[in-house]
Design a protein around this motif. Structure first.
Motif, PDB file in Angstrom:
ATOM      1  N   HIS A 124      49.345  40.708  40.685  1.00 32.03           N
ATOM      2  CA  HIS A 124      48.005  40.394  40.903  1.00 32.03           C
ATOM      3  C   HIS A 124      47.791  39.010  41.555  1.00 32.03           C
ATOM      4  CE1 HIS A 124      43.702  39.211  40.122  1.00 32.03           C
ATOM      5  NE2 HIS A 124      43.544  40.473  39.519  1.00 32.03           N
ATOM      6  N   GLY A 126      45.744  36.644  42.186  1.00 32.69           N
ATOM      7  CA  GLY A 126      44.761  35.558  41.617  1.00 32.69           C
ATOM      8  C   GLY A 126      45.342  35.114  40.463  1.00 32.69           C
ATOM      9  N   LEU A 127      46.437  35.774  39.775  1.00 30.76           N
ATOM     10  CA  LEU A 127      47.064  35.190  38.488  1.00 30.76           C
ATOM     11  C   LEU A 127      48.268  34.309  38.885  1.00 30.76           C
ATOM     12  CD1 LEU A 127      46.830  38.473  35.998  1.00 30.76           C
ATOM     13  CD2 LEU A 127      45.224  36.294  36.380  1.00 30.76           C
ATOM     14  N   SER A 128      48.609  33.769  37.893  1.00 27.48           N
ATOM     15  CA  SER A 128      49.624  32.832  38.024  1.00 27.48           C
ATOM     16  C   SER A 128      51.079  33.748  37.774  1.00 27.48           C
ATOM     17  CB  SER A 128      49.919  31.800  37.077  1.00 27.48           C
ATOM     18  OG  SER A 128      50.144  32.186  35.627  1.00 27.48           O
ATOM     19  N   ARG A 131      51.194  34.489  34.050  1.00 29.28           N
ATOM     20  CA  ARG A 131      50.218  35.497  33.654  1.00 29.28           C
ATOM     21  C   ARG A 131      50.606  36.831  33.958  1.00 29.28           C
ATOM     22  NH1 ARG A 131      45.104  34.489  32.454  1.00 29.28           N
ATOM     23  NH2 ARG A 131      44.920  36.672  32.007  1.00 29.28           N
ATOM     24  N   ASN A 132      51.150  36.993  35.176  1.00 26.22           N
ATOM     25  CA  ASN A 132      51.588  38.204  35.638  1.00 26.22           C
ATOM     26  C   ASN A 132      52.615  38.937  34.840  1.00 26.22           C
ATOM     27  OD1 ASN A 132      50.386  39.593  38.211  1.00 26.22           O
ATOM     28  ND2 ASN A 132      50.711  37.366  39.098  1.00 26.22           N
ATOM     29  N   ASP A 134      53.327  37.926  31.877  1.00 31.67           N
ATOM     30  CA  ASP A 134      52.881  38.455  30.691  1.00 31.67           C
ATOM     31  C   ASP A 134      52.067  39.836  30.375  1.00 31.67           C
ATOM     32  OD1 ASP A 134      52.377  37.269  27.645  1.00 31.67           O
ATOM     33  OD2 ASP A 134      50.323  37.509  28.391  1.00 31.67           O
ATOM     34  N   GLN A 135      51.220  39.836  31.305  1.00 29.79           N
ATOM     35  CA  GLN A 135      50.793  41.385  31.547  1.00 29.79           C
ATOM     36  C   GLN A 135      51.664  42.274  31.467  1.00 29.79           C
ATOM     37  OE1 GLN A 135      47.197  41.737  33.561  1.00 29.79           O
ATOM     38  NE2 GLN A 135      46.019  40.178  32.266  1.00 29.79           N
ATOM     39  N   ASP A 168      53.058  28.367  36.799  1.00 28.61           N
ATOM     40  CA  ASP A 168      51.627  28.307  36.394  1.00 28.61           C
ATOM     41  C   ASP A 168      50.461  28.376  37.875  1.00 28.61           C
ATOM     42  OD1 ASP A 168      51.616  28.548  33.629  1.00 28.61           O
ATOM     43  OD2 ASP A 168      52.606  26.606  33.661  1.00 28.61           O
ATOM     44  N   ARG A 170      49.365  29.897  40.894  1.00 22.38           N
ATOM     45  CA  ARG A 170      48.978  31.367  41.419  1.00 22.38           C
ATOM     46  C   ARG A 170      49.823  32.230  42.374  1.00 22.38           C
ATOM     47  NH1 ARG A 170      42.838  32.066  42.917  1.00 22.38           N
ATOM     48  NH2 ARG A 170      43.412  31.112  44.763  1.00 22.38           N
TER      49      ARG A 170
END
Ligand code: ATP
Length: 389
Positions: A124, A126-128, A131-132, A134-135, A168, A170
């Motif tokens: 993704h 737009g995500l860091s 976060r990518n 983690d998802q 962290d 993007r």
């Protein structure tokens, strides 16, 4: 011991066989040819057809555990199709295969222990990076249900690929090299025993390639098996200890990189001061039992370090006889403009074995008169490798 083996097109020569005493990378010392359960990847007669097109043709693969193995072949050779079959993404139309000891007819039995990056990473934008990952971990059930456990695993893989400081930011702000490293981090999430990567250095600049090279080296030295396809043969030569080379869906070579390279004849390249002396020199050398060629076209295999275009006489002989050859030429009144030794690197070997370039003999045969083909060709190979006296 894992032996190198070569299957060649008929016009290629001098690649088969391993010279006695060839050094082996220590990581593989003492290993024997491995069966379906011992090898990280093992296939027998593996084949894939798309309609009438044969993409993979009776491939017998053996990738030993703990190796950093390069999977090379020209465009359309069948690398992606093979990797896809190994990952259960497409079904083989022939043969069988095992990954980490489990049959590829039941990918669910081994995919949890395999990390893969095929066709570049998709995240993704737009995500860091964190976060990518983690998802992805959440989707794949990695790290359990507890957020803290997932976060710990994500932190570990980010550290492994050297992205902690930029974790962290993007994804869109990442360089291509960082995106590739994040892709490898995603593949590492399940703590795999086997990592399969399709062209991990594709499109990277030299610095990015160095980073990925260092990372893969670290992963392999931790005991993980890494099987990576690549077009960058210099990279494969530098980082891989094991090699699988295919063309037209068929196996050309598998084994240690050193086995393939040391099976190539060392050569001594000589450029007479007078062009007219080239044939006479080739004849003299041929009489000593050496295999000799003349090449009029400077290139990777015939460049004798001379800027101008002069006939290059190539003797297939080891470095130790260079001085003897020089004396032989001098005694016959032939002065050499240059003399140097050359051992083909992986790129040259690959191009010759895949038939992408013609051998020296063929090229010489295309010169206008073509009257002097190989001198000394067809002699006892032991003699021709042994050198002149
Ligand atoms: N889905 C498909 N349908 C039909 N033909 C295909 C399909 N996928 C691959 N092929 C063909 O199979 C052959 C092998 O392709 P594959 O992508 O496996 O090779 P490759 O070595 O990975 O090549 P590249 O390095 O260019 O990706 C090629 O001739 C290709 O055109």
């Amino acid at each position: 011991m894992t032996s190198g083996s070569v299957t060649e097109p008929t016009h290629a020569s001098n690649v088969a066989g391993r010279p006695r005493g060839a050094a082996r990378p220590p990581r593989l010392a003492g290993r024997s040819p491995e069966g379906p359960t011992e090898a990280a990847i093992w296939t027998h007669g593996l084949g894939k057809r798309y309609g009438d097109r044969v993409a993979v043709d009776h491939l017998d693969l053996q990738v030993p555990r703990g190796t950093l193995s390069g999977f090379v072949g020209p465009n359309g050779a069948g690398k992606s199709s093979t990797l896809r079959m190994l990952l259960g993404l497409i079904r083989p139309t022939a043969g069988q295969g095992y990954v980490l000891g489990a049959s590829i007819s039941h990918p669910a039995r081994y995919l949890g222990r395999v990390g893969a990056m095929i066709e570049g990473p998709t995240f993704h934008p737009g995500l860091s990076g964190r976060r990518n990952l983690d998802q992805l971990a959440l989707l794949r059930g990695i790290g359990g249900r507890r957020r803290a456990d997932r976060a710990r695993r994500v932190g570990e893989v980010l550290a492994q690929v050297g992205l902690t400081e930029r974790a962290d930011d993007r994804f869109t702000a990442y360089s291509l090299g960082m995106k590739q490293r994040l892709g490898i981090a995603a593949a590492l999430l399940p703590d795999p025993s086997l990592l399969i990567l399709d062209e991990p250095t594709n499109g990277l600049d030299p610095a990015g390639i160095r980073e990925i090279r260092a990372l893969l080296g670290q992963l392999a030295s931790s005991g993980m098996t890494v099987f990576m396809s690549s077009h960058l043969l210099t990279e494969v030569e530098q980082i891989c200890d094991h090699l699988v080379m295919i063309n037209g869906g068929r196996m050309l070579f598998q084994g240690h990189v050193t086995d393939l390279l040391s099976a190539e004849d060392p050569r001594i390249l000589m450029v007479p001061e007078r062009d007219d002396d080239a044939r006479r020199l080739a004849g003299l050398l041929g009489e000593t039992g050496l295999r000799v060629e003349i090449d009029l076209c400077p290139g990777p295999s015939c460049d004798a370090g001379v800027g101008e275009r002069h006939p290059v006489v190539t003797a297939h002989a080891r470095e130790g006889v260079a001085a003897d050859l020089n004396r032989l030429a001098m005694r016959a009144g032939i002065t050499l403009r240059s003399l140097r030794t050359h051992r083909p690197n992986l790129e040259e070997t690959f191009l010759r074995v895949t038939g992408e370039i013609d051998g020296d003999l063929v090229r010489f045969g295309r010169t206008p008169d073509g009257s002097v083909p190989a001198v000394g060709a067809g002699l006892d190979p032991a003699q021709s490798r042994g050198g002149a006296t």
